[in-house]
Write a protein that holds these residues in place. Structure first.
Motif: not given
Length: 830
Positions: A766-792
């Motif tokens: 629950p501490d990284i659920g939607p609406g939590t700051a940490e949850g948002k921070r982790l989800c924000d990794l998804s775009n750069p992560l997908q981009e990086f994987n694709g690029r590699t």
RNA sequence: GGGCUCGUGGUCUAGGGGUUAUGACGUCGCCUUCACAUGGCGAAGAUCGCCGGUUCAAUUCCGGCCGAGCCCA
């Protein structure tokens, strides 16, 4: 490494069929999962399912709609509700009568009534069985043991009891009003049964004379109706005839027992360019006449009797058939010298759908539900109902704006619910049965407990037993109800009205009415009318209105167009090696469609995520397979991959020390699950299913799985826990859409069936659920992560390297630094 | 004829007054990659039906038209 617990290489239709058959074979298990248990203590959720009408085949669009109702039923169970998903079959009505007449080549009224009813019942039972089979094939989780049939005594008695109640209250009345009547078949018919055929008719110009001697010419195709003329009208803006308004004209043909003069008035319905532009309004030549008579408050004349012959008021024409009378009228007018002109012309003549007999509008004493007085109250009550989608509320409101007359509910047919009333010999008193009793007045005497009422005032005069002697010879009503009279209390019936008062108290207003938009003005409207009249309550909490299933070009499927697609062939397509092929007529000739496998799971998945509720949807089997079977394969393989790793014993306890990528995917998963839960709660199938599909075929396999593969092979407990927790909970959340698919995976891998889960899966972190700051921070990794994987991956491809070969010179971006260890391992970065 | 709903790449679809308009299928190119070729990576492809209006700005709001559908005449 142990072998996968899921031995099958892929999801297949044959596997689906095996699982499905086992699902329905064990009645005890089935009922434990799906039967309605009002005493369970859970919140009740009663669905007023549309009872299908068995007519041989079940329209694929309706089956698709029905499978979505099942998705709602299953998702509400998943949310912890006690769901009643009834299985009802609508069997009353003229269709089955026509089928029997056609099969036996004999008209209904040449039969003994009992004999005919038996034939109808036998015939419809065969159709009903086919429907029950299709219902299972598409995976419906109805409470089949409580099947209700609208032609069974328990259902019909509710219709009859409501009739008696509303009659006593004065909301149902008898009246002499114009009705559409087929003189050859000898019955009133519904608007829906009228069609138009082009016929050659004579348009005759007839000379009429005003009191002051002025002559005018009126064009008509029905000179025999002159004897029923109530008024002559001209258009208010027609300068030629303004001076005539207010004058009186004499009927040009002799009549009997009525005034020979009528007034000239103005009315906007006159077509000035038609004939002379002057219109005689007769009771009743057509629907417009009916409207004008009503608006002007005129007294109608009865010109045609039940046998289709002219009545006494026709004077010299009386006793003749309508056709004879028309010829004779023209002859008489010619003799008198009042026939100015005759032209042959094509005209659309309203005829009865079946006999192709020209219909007449005649005055008949029929039963009506009063509705015009209560429109405002219905509107108030439906304000509290949620519509899905909201815009479809408008269909109902618009229809209600058009209601100007009461609802005629009596029919002169047989395979319908009987009107439960008897008449005293002098016809001043009526006898009605006690509540909860099914009666057939045409062959039975009033049962014990019947009451005698004054026919006009509806005052209760006493019990039938006590007053029997004073009533003379009692005669039973022969007429029956319009079938909507039955259908419009389906919600009351399934919610326990009259039969289970203790359930009804908790279950009403019925949680949900799901239906197609084409029957908003009938089924939905009439149901809400009943709820208002009987209980002064809204009938539902939610109304879910879906669009229609169309052919692949967006046209309505119909027999005459030859573009129908059979539901069973789509659902069976692929099973036992069957290939689906459909030859249907497209806009430019015949088209062949092919699919190799569809089945219930693929079909349901397609309907759940291809169209928003409320929109019409196109059904193209080729596309259904191409777009959605691959999704099932993908999800199956994710589960199969996971199943080779041991399932942690403590799947419900979140372990300490999860890796950053585990926390990242769990944050994404929790965000997805939150969207799914909201979707299920709001009856939003599309959003819930899309969220699951996107996560389950995107981030999870393409990125997370690739990142943790090596950890999994190294027996890393955190990775195994994360993957299994996600797969298990995913299957639960997805089970409303694909019950057999998720049941198979969850029971094989986790030993518990996804279709039995009765609480939406809880978030593990629950501490990284939607609406939590940490949850948002982790989800924000998804775009750069997908981009990086694709690029590699791209870089390896450009360098001619396979994905498991090392590559140098790749920089992990700063924002992904917490994932650098796993990314380095995943891509073999140097 | 009337009322209502809808009109987004070839097809289906998301979105919504403002940087390059979402996703899927299909198409094309490349890749046997050890859960999955029923797979993976990438590319092309849309004047958001047409015409006006409101606005600094409209595909999004308003009006009209055209087309499709439902219901009713």
């Amino acid at each position: 490494m142990p072998a996968p617990k899921l031995p099958e290489k892929r999801w297949s239709i044959d596997l689906e069929k095996t699982i499905q058959e086992a699902h329905y074979a064990n009645g005890e298990l089935y009922n434990r999962r799906y039967a309605f248990r009002p005493g369970s203590g859970k919140e009740l959720f009663v669905i007023d399912t549309p009872p299908p009408y068995p007519s041989g085949t079940w329209h694929i669009g309706a089956v698709a709609q029905y499978s979505m109702i099942d998705v709602i039923a299953r998702s509400q169970r998943l949310l912890g509700k006690e769901v009643f998903f009834p299985w009802g079959v609508d069997r009353n009505g003229i269709n089955i009568e026509f089928t029997v007449e056609k099969n036996t080549k004999r008209k209904m009224k040449t039969y003994d009534r009992d004999e005919f009813l038996n034939l109808c019942e036998t015939t419809i039972e065969a159709f009903t069985q086919a429907m029950r089979n299709t219902a299972r094939r598409v995976g419906l989780s109805c409470d089949f043991d409580r099947e209700y049939l609208t032609d069974a005594p328990d259902y019909r008695s509710v219709t009859q009891s409501i009739f008696v109640e509303l009659f006593k209250k004065g909301d149902i009345i008898e009246d002499l009003r114009p009705n559409i009547y087929d003189p050859v078949e000898g019955t009133t018919i519904a608007d829906a049964e009228v069609e138009r055929l082009p016929r050659k008719t004579k348009l005759v110009d007839v000379r009429w004379r005003c009191e002051d001697g002025e002559e005018l010419v009126i064009s008509t195709t029905r000179p025999e109706m002159i004897c029923a003329c109530g008024v002559v009208v001209v258009h208010p803006e027609d300068e030629r005839y303004r001076h005539l308004v207010g004058k009186t004209v004499t009927l040009p043909l002799q009549t009997e027992g009525r005034s020979t003069k009528v007034k000239i008035l103005e009315h906007p319905s006159v077509k000035s360019e038609f004939g002379s532009g002057i219109l005689m309004v007769c009771s009743f030549g057509d629907q417009n006449d009916v409207a004008v008579f009503r608006e002007l408050g005129l007294n109608p004349h009865q010109a045609i009797d039940l046998a289709g012959n002219m009545t006494d008021i026709a004077g010299p024409l009386s006793g003749m058939s309508v056709i004879e009378a028309r010829k004779e009228a023209i002859a008489l007018l010619e003799q008198q010298g009042d026939l100015v002109n005759v032209v042959e012309r094509e005209q659309e003549v309203p005829v009865s759908e079946r006999g192709k007999n020209p219909v007449e509008i005649i005055l008949l004493k029929e039963w009506y539900v009063r509705q015009t007085h209560i429109q405002d109250r219905i509107r108030e009550l439906i304000d509290s109902i949620s519509f899905h989608p909201p815009r479809n509320r408008q269909f109902l409101l618009d229809w209600m704006d058009n209601i100007s007359i009461d609802w005629p509910i009596s029919r002169r047919r047989w395979y319908h619910t009987e009107i439960p009333i008897w008449y005293s010999e002098d016809e001043t008193q009526v006898i009605v049965p006690p509540s909860g009793t099914y009666v057939q007045p045409w062959k039975e005497a009033p049962p014990e407990g019947s009451r005698v009422l004054d026919r006009a005032t509806r005052k209760d005069l006493g019990s039938f037993e006590a007053l029997k002697e004073d009533l003379g010879e009692v005669s039973g009503e022969e007429k029956v109800f319009d079938t909507w009279m039955d259908s419009s209390n389906s919600n009351l019936f399934v919610s326990g009205y009259l039969n289970h008062p203790e359930v009804f108290e908790r279950a009403f207003p019925t949680a949900l009415r799901p239906q197609g938009k084409e029957i908003v003005r009938t089924w939905l409207y009439y149901t809400l009318l009943k709820s208002t009249l009987v209980l002064d309550k809204p009938g539902f909490q939610h109304v879910w209105i879906d669009g229609l299933g169309m052919d692949p070009w967006g046209r309505k499927m119909s027999k005459s167009l030859g573009n129908g697609i059979d539901a069973d062939s789509v659902l069976e397509c692929g099973a036992g090696g069957r290939t689906g092929s459909w030859k249907i007529k497209g806009p430019d000739g015949s088209v062949s469609l092919r699919a190799n496998k569809i089945g219930s799971e693929c079909f349901r998945l397609w309907k759940a995520c291809d169209a928003q509720v409320g929109d019409d949807f196109q059904i193209n089997p080729e596309e259904i397979e191409k777009k959605y079977f691959g999704v099932l394969t993908k999800l199956f393989n994710v589960a199969r991959f996971a199943s080779q790793f041991e399932v942690p014993k403590t799947l419900d306890e979140t372990p300490e020390g999860l890796a950053p990528e585990d926390r990242w995917i769990l944050a994404e998963f929790q965000r997805t699950m939150n969207e799914v839960r909201l979707g299920w709660e709001q009856l939003d199938i599309y959003t819930a299913t899309q969220a699951l599909k996107t996560f389950g075929t995107g981030l999870l396999p393409s990125h997370y799985l690739e990142m943790v593969k090596s950890r999994l092979y190294d027996d890393d407990q955190g990775a195994a826990w994360t993957l299994h927790r996600i797969v298990r909970d995913f299957m639960s959340a997805f089970s409303p859409v694909c019950p057999f698919f998720t049941h198979h995976i969850s029971s094989t891998v986790y030993g518990t069936s996804a279709v039995e889960v009765d609480a939406f899966p809880e978030a593990p972190l629950p501490d990284i659920g939607p609406g939590t700051a940490e949850g948002k921070r982790l989800c924000d990794l998804s775009n750069p992560l997908q981009e990086f994987n694709g690029r590699t991956w791209g870089a390896k491809k450009d360098a001619g390297l396979s994905l498991n070969q090392p590559i140098g010179g790749i920089q992990i971006p700063e924002e992904l630094s917490e994932l650098s260890a796993t990314l380095t391992r995943m891509h073999h970065l140097e």
